[in-house]
Design an enzyme around this catalytic site. Structure first.
Site, PDB file in Angstrom:
ATOM      1  N   TYR A   1       0.871  -1.215   0.105  1.00 24.75           N
ATOM      2  CA  TYR A   1       0.051   0.108  -0.085  1.00 24.75           C
ATOM      3  C   TYR A   1       0.642   1.367  -0.124  1.00 24.75           C
ATOM      4  CZ  TYR A   1      -3.487   3.382   1.682  1.00 24.75           C
ATOM      5  OH  TYR A   1      -4.071   4.656   1.789  1.00 24.75           O
TER       6      TYR A   1
ATOM      7  N   ASP B   1       9.523   2.816  -0.757  1.00 26.65           N
ATOM      8  CA  ASP B   1       8.406   3.636   0.013  1.00 26.65           C
ATOM      9  C   ASP B   1       8.695   3.139   1.409  1.00 26.65           C
ATOM     10  OD1 ASP B   1       6.379   4.472   1.391  1.00 26.65           O
ATOM     11  OD2 ASP B   1       4.802   3.634   0.193  1.00 26.65           O
TER      12      ASP B   1
ATOM     13  N   LYS C   1       5.178   9.376   8.328  1.00 28.60           N
ATOM     14  CA  LYS C   1       4.939   8.818   9.603  1.00 28.60           C
ATOM     15  C   LYS C   1       5.721   8.986  10.598  1.00 28.60           C
ATOM     16  CE  LYS C   1       1.755   4.789   7.979  1.00 28.60           C
ATOM     17  NZ  LYS C   1       0.481   5.127   8.235  1.00 28.60           N
TER      18      LYS C   1
HETATM   19  N1  PMP Z   1       3.105   4.268   1.997  1.00 30.56           N
HETATM   20  C1  PMP Z   1       3.217   3.201   3.153  1.00 30.56           C
HETATM   21  C2  PMP Z   1       4.029   2.126   3.129  1.00 30.56           C
HETATM   22  C3  PMP Z   1       2.208   3.329   4.166  1.00 30.56           C
HETATM   23  O1  PMP Z   1       1.931   2.368   5.135  1.00 30.56           O
HETATM   24  C4  PMP Z   1       1.081   4.493   4.016  1.00 30.56           C
HETATM   25  C5  PMP Z   1      -0.127   4.568   4.946  1.00 30.56           C
HETATM   26  N2  PMP Z   1      -0.365   3.329   5.667  1.00 30.56           N
HETATM   27  C6  PMP Z   1       1.165   5.413   2.848  1.00 30.56           C
HETATM   28  C7  PMP Z   1       2.277   5.240   2.060  1.00 30.56           C
HETATM   29  C8  PMP Z   1       0.268   6.594   3.018  1.00 30.56           C
HETATM   30  O2  PMP Z   1       0.442   7.173   3.932  1.00 30.56           O
HETATM   31  P1  PMP Z   1      -0.670   8.572   4.192  1.00 30.56           P
HETATM   32  O3  PMP Z   1      -1.661   7.793   4.955  1.00 30.56           O
HETATM   33  O4  PMP Z   1       0.188   9.381   5.303  1.00 30.56           O
HETATM   34  O5  PMP Z   1      -1.161   8.923   3.173  1.00 30.56           O
END
Ligand code: PMP
Length: 455
Positions: free
Chosen positions: A153, A255, A282
């Site tokens: 994700y 990511d 995060k």
């Molecule tokens: N990349 C990863 C690996 C994630 O786990 C998440 C959210 N859990 C995101 C991107 C998206 O981040 P956000 O919810 O801050 O948009």
């Protein structure tokens, strides 16, 4: 006889009357009563009022030892006193200027040096960072296709909202998954430019890109997928992706929205493979919205006016910048992360011991501050091996843990725990004691037979 799942759900309902009431009101004004679909819980989401250190309090005043830590956003724990002090000063002196703040270069340099990228561009959410990474990869290579992995994700934007949690019926049994949109409303034209492969399976990647090698702009992945639990890459997998990108001219994009806050130098520090671009978010913002797209200078240099767009009113706002600086330099330090990782190891070992003693059909997968328990008898290495985990038993375990005052991990069997720098050894002991009790209850219940390993 009342089944244990029902029994625990009823206990939870009795303890969370105010959440139920808030939900009744909230859902009149917001579909499902939440603002991130992943926050919904059946029969209603819980609403919270306070967080401090390693603890959370819900709207009914129930106290929880928190190992969700806002889906891994709070490696520093709730309202860390050092951050609270700095933020008070920040808020008294302006929260957004419409210009860059005076300390922006210090934060950018701190991130570049720690996470080993040449340059960065900041925004607020993980979604924005991966969206910009995809655009930059396409612009830099002048190609269209982006490869992502099933079960990964990257935020809810169209190019990457594909095969996030597909059923086996839809994704198919062949080495190369069918393209399965994870939302309605996405255009086929966009999906046609996303390629999907299986994580930890380089043959699947080779097969998936075979006819598109010359049009491959980038490969994006969570180096440790944490949206299907906690899935470390197999030895050699990241290296093979690096080689493939070098051969094809595609960009390798890590990511690191989750991993950047869990290892001092992020996943590159852990696995020694250097991508061309990294996205982060995060935990580096200490609970404030701060995200980063970083990478090699020759690629990042394309993000200039008139070439590749990058904009946002709230990008690098002073509140997020102060929070990021204080978090990275004063709280999420090498020493403190090592301390939390040691506790994380003790939590994982404790889970494994309890599982082994009870002969429970469950597996722990963990490195450092994070990890998870899958109710299955095999290792989870990719989305397909995740698909047969016992989801029902996981929800019973989760509810039963909540009823004993512990949020054992982020919400969902596809998530993981985060141990913060504010957790203590006693917190780990309390978590494990609760788990032991819950396992005893589970074994006594009707679900016990399917959960115990055949011996
Ligand atoms: N990349 C990863 C690996 C994630 O786990 C998440 C959210 N859990 C995101 C991107 C998206 O981040 P956000 O919810 O801050 O948009």
């Amino acid at each position: 006889m009342e089944k244990i799942g029902e029994k625990e759900a009823n206990v939870l309902k009795k303890r969370t009357k105010r959440s139920e009431k808030i939900f009744e009101e909230a859902k009149k004004w917001m579909p499902f009563g939440v603002n991130s679909n992943y926050r919904y819980l059946d029969p209603y989401p819980l609403y919270f009022s306070k967080g401090r250190g390693s603890r959370l309090w819900d709207a009914d005043g129930n106290e929880y030892l928190d190992f969700n830590m806002a889906f891994g956003s709070l490696g520093i724990g709730h309202s860390h006193p050092v951050l609270v002090k700095a933020m008070r000063r920040r808020i008294e002196n302006g929260t957004i200027f419409g210009f860059e703040g005076e300390d922006i270069a210090v934060l950018a340099k701190t991130i570049c040096q720690r996470f080993k990228v040449d340059m960065v561009k900041l925004s607020s959410t993980g979604l924005e960072s991966t969206m910009h990474a995809v655009r930059l990869a396409r612009a830099y290579t002048q190609r269209k296709k982006i490869l992502k992995f099933e079960g990964c994700y990257h935020g809810s934007h169209d190019t990457l909202m594909v095969n996030v949690k597909p059923s086996l019926a839809k994704t198919g049994k062949s080495t190369v998954p069918n393209i399965v949109p994870s939302s309605q409303g996405m255009l086929d034209e966009i999906l046609q430019n996303t390629i999907v492969a299986q994580f930890n399976n380089i043959d699947s990647v080779e097969e998936a890109v075979k006819k598109d090698r010359d049009d491959l702009a980038g490969i994006i992945l969570e180096p440790i997928p944490m949206n299907m639990g906690f899935v470390p890459p197999k030895p050699g997998f990241l290296e093979a992706l690096r080689r493939l990108c070098d051969e094809t001219g595609a960009l390798l994009i890590f990511d690191e929205v989750k991993t950047c806050g869990k290892f001092y130098h992020g996943a590159e520090g852990e696995f020694g493979v250097t991508p061309d671009l990294k996205t982060m978010g995060k935990a580096i913002g200490g609970g404030y919205p701060l995200s980063v797209l970083g990478g090699k200078k020759k690629v990042m240099d394309a993000i200039v006016p008139g070439v590749v767009a990058h904009a946002g009113t709230f990008n690098s706002n002073p509140v997020a910048v102060t929070a990021g600086l204080v978090t990275l330099t004063k709280i999420l330090t090498k020493e403190k992360l090592a301390y939390a990782a040691k506790l994380g190891g003790e939590l994982a070992d404790g889970y494994t011991d309890i599982i082994n003693d009870a002969k429970l059909k469950a597996k722990v997968q963990s490195i450092g501050v994070s990890g998870t328990m899958h109710f299955t008898d095999h290792e989870v290495t990719d989305w397909r091996s995740f698909l047969d985990v016992n989801v029902g038993t996981w929800w019973t375990y989760y509810t039963a843990m909540l009823n004993r005052g512990v949020i054992p991990m982020a919400t969902g069997p596809d998530e993981q725990w985060t141990v913060s720098v504010q957790h203590t050894k006693e917190d780990i002991t309390t978590h494990l004691e609760a788990f032991k009790t819950v396992v005893r209850e589970l074994l006594r219940s009707e679900v016990s037979m399917e959960m115990v390993e055949a011996i």
